[in-house]
Write a protein that holds these residues in place. Structure first.
Motif, PDB file in Angstrom:
ATOM      1  N   MET A 176       1.074  -1.076  -0.031  1.00  0.00           N
ATOM      2  CA  MET A 176      -0.042  -0.045  -0.094  1.00  0.00           C
ATOM      3  C   MET A 176       0.674   1.633  -0.298  1.00  0.00           C
ATOM      4  O   MET A 176       0.355   2.219  -0.162  1.00  0.00           O
ATOM      5  CB  MET A 176      -1.271  -0.077   1.137  1.00  0.00           C
ATOM      6  N   ILE A 236      -8.529   3.857  -1.968  1.00  0.00           N
ATOM      7  CA  ILE A 236      -7.479   2.730  -2.881  1.00  0.00           C
ATOM      8  C   ILE A 236      -7.067   2.466  -4.214  1.00  0.00           C
ATOM      9  O   ILE A 236      -8.314   1.905  -4.474  1.00  0.00           O
ATOM     10  CB  ILE A 236      -7.784   1.670  -2.144  1.00  0.00           C
ATOM     11  N   ALA A 250      -1.756  -2.098  -3.623  1.00  0.00           N
ATOM     12  CA  ALA A 250      -3.182  -0.900  -3.425  1.00  0.00           C
ATOM     13  C   ALA A 250      -2.942   0.422  -3.096  1.00  0.00           C
ATOM     14  O   ALA A 250      -2.155   0.515  -1.559  1.00  0.00           O
ATOM     15  CB  ALA A 250      -3.615  -1.597  -2.817  1.00  0.00           C
ATOM     16  N   LEU A 301      -9.488  -4.556   2.609  1.00  0.00           N
ATOM     17  CA  LEU A 301      -9.253  -2.720   2.354  1.00  0.00           C
ATOM     18  C   LEU A 301     -10.074  -2.078   2.348  1.00  0.00           C
ATOM     19  O   LEU A 301     -10.090  -0.911   2.914  1.00  0.00           O
ATOM     20  CB  LEU A 301      -8.559  -2.896   0.356  1.00  0.00           C
ATOM     21  N   VAL A 333     -12.607   1.231  -2.996  1.00  0.00           N
ATOM     22  CA  VAL A 333     -11.693   0.642  -3.709  1.00  0.00           C
ATOM     23  C   VAL A 333     -12.400   0.202  -4.804  1.00  0.00           C
ATOM     24  O   VAL A 333     -12.977  -0.821  -4.897  1.00  0.00           O
ATOM     25  CB  VAL A 333     -11.937  -0.455  -3.108  1.00  0.00           C
ATOM     26  N   LYS A 367      -1.766   5.751  -9.305  1.00  0.00           N
ATOM     27  CA  LYS A 367      -2.046   6.489  -8.011  1.00  0.00           C
ATOM     28  C   LYS A 367      -0.611   8.184  -8.149  1.00  0.00           C
ATOM     29  O   LYS A 367      -0.637   8.766  -7.969  1.00  0.00           O
ATOM     30  CB  LYS A 367      -0.636   5.925  -6.624  1.00  0.00           C
ATOM     31  N   VAL A 411      -2.580   4.162  -1.217  1.00  0.00           N
ATOM     32  CA  VAL A 411      -4.093   4.960  -1.120  1.00  0.00           C
ATOM     33  C   VAL A 411      -3.738   6.483  -1.599  1.00  0.00           C
ATOM     34  O   VAL A 411      -2.837   7.230  -1.606  1.00  0.00           O
ATOM     35  CB  VAL A 411      -3.812   4.562   0.408  1.00  0.00           C
ATOM     36  N   GLY A 432     -10.094   2.001   3.599  1.00  0.00           N
ATOM     37  CA  GLY A 432     -11.441   2.679   2.596  1.00  0.00           C
ATOM     38  C   GLY A 432     -12.320   2.714   2.269  1.00  0.00           C
ATOM     39  O   GLY A 432     -13.250   1.943   2.876  1.00  0.00           O
ATOM     40  N   VAL A 477      -5.681   0.282  -7.377  1.00  0.00           N
ATOM     41  CA  VAL A 477      -5.398  -1.598  -6.684  1.00  0.00           C
ATOM     42  C   VAL A 477      -4.819  -1.991  -8.211  1.00  0.00           C
ATOM     43  O   VAL A 477      -6.214  -2.039  -9.127  1.00  0.00           O
ATOM     44  CB  VAL A 477      -6.579  -2.577  -6.027  1.00  0.00           C
TER      45      VAL A 477
END
Length: 293
Positions: free
Chosen positions: A92, A133, A117, A149, A156, A169, A119, A153, A135
């Motif tokens: 993460m 999140i 994953a 998850l 997701v 991200k 965040v 969160g 993924v």
């Protein structure tokens, strides 16, 4: 489920707490001492990442950067040394998508599955289990860890195969950095022009310019609260990933490059550990004016 959690800082500690509250048995390792409140809640402190992995069906990582993930996974007494066959590693952290794919292949060679994953939502989102999140991984691996998850969160999203979460991200961090810069410029202009920046912020939150960054970080700029929810130094790391990726892809990201330079100016003035909303300080220095006193 027996769950390992490695990395119990500003973000990791509350995330692990939600998993304990959700009824899972947590095996914990941190660079510093495992927080006492997690042990009091039922968490089990471990001496090494290998011990965490040996005790866990799923091992979650929440550490700062790509080299940190590699060290935790493959260094001495790392996760790979204790990993159960069929276990799943969930990273993460926010790291390089290219390195993520390499790490996944190395974990697969050990008989494990791998999910990336990362965040968004910062310390507030971590504490309130309201993280977004992003993924990446196989459908089967993601389905296995989704219940975990969802305890951490609010949103997701399975973006795609391994590395896709990290790509999302990086895109997120580009948008966040540029929006922080836009909010900072708008409030600085308003203040320098003689208007109350707090009232200007209040006025525009009802229009098209509204955003969570205007709401949260705009207030930080006005009240001068720059204690870190997400440190400038970490956002710089993420923008480095964006700019390195852009060079590989043959893209020009001029706004991202400018945001990185503003962060660098903040670091040069001793604000590397401040919240990323402190980007406004670089603009204030150039304009010889502070948004609010």
């Amino acid at each position: 489920m027996d769950v390992g959690f490695i990395g119990l800082g500003i973000m990791g500690a509350p995330m692990a707490g939600h998993l304990i509250a959700g009824g899972h048995r947590l095996h914990l390792k941190s660079r510093r001492q495992v927080p006492e409140q997690l042990v009091a809640a039922g968490g089990i402190a471990c001496k090494s990442a290998a011990e965490v992995a040996a005790r866990s069906d799923v091992v979650i990582l929440m550490v700062p950067d790509t080299p940190d993930v590699e060290l935790v996974l493959f260094g001495a007494d790392g996760v790979a040394e204790g990993l159960r066959r069929g276990a799943t590693v969930v990273d993460m952290s926010s790291i390089s998508p290219i390195a993520t794919r390499d790490f996944a292949a190395r974990i697969a060679a050990k008989g494990g599955a791998y999910v990336d994953a990362p965040v968004s939502g910062g310390e507030v989102g971590a504490k309130n289990a309201a993280l977004s999140i992003m993924v990446g991984g196989s459908a089967a691996a993601v389905a296995r860890v989704r219940p975990l998850l969802e305890l951490m969160g609010k949103t997701v999203t399975h973006v795609g195969d391994t590395g896709a979460g990290q790509v999302a991200k990086v895109a997120n961090q580009i948008i966040v950095a540029l929006t922080i810069g836009a909010v900072a410029e708008g409030l600085l202009f308003a203040s320098k022009a003689g208007a109350d920046p707090a009232k200007v912020r209040e006025a525009i939150t009802g229009g098209l310019a509204t955003s969570r960054i205007l709401e949260l970080h705009g207030e930080r700029m006005i009240t001068r609260r720059f204690d870190p929810g997400f440190r400038i130094a970490l956002h710089q790391k993420d923008l480095n990933l964006a700019l390195e990726g852009a060079r590989t892809l043959g893209l020009s990201l001029p706004g991202t490059a400018l945001a990185q330079q503003l962060f660098s100016a903040c670091v040069a003035h001793g604000a590397g550990d401040a919240d990323h909303s402190a980007l406004v300080r670089a603009l204030e220095i150039m304009g010889n004016h502070q948004v609010a006193g």
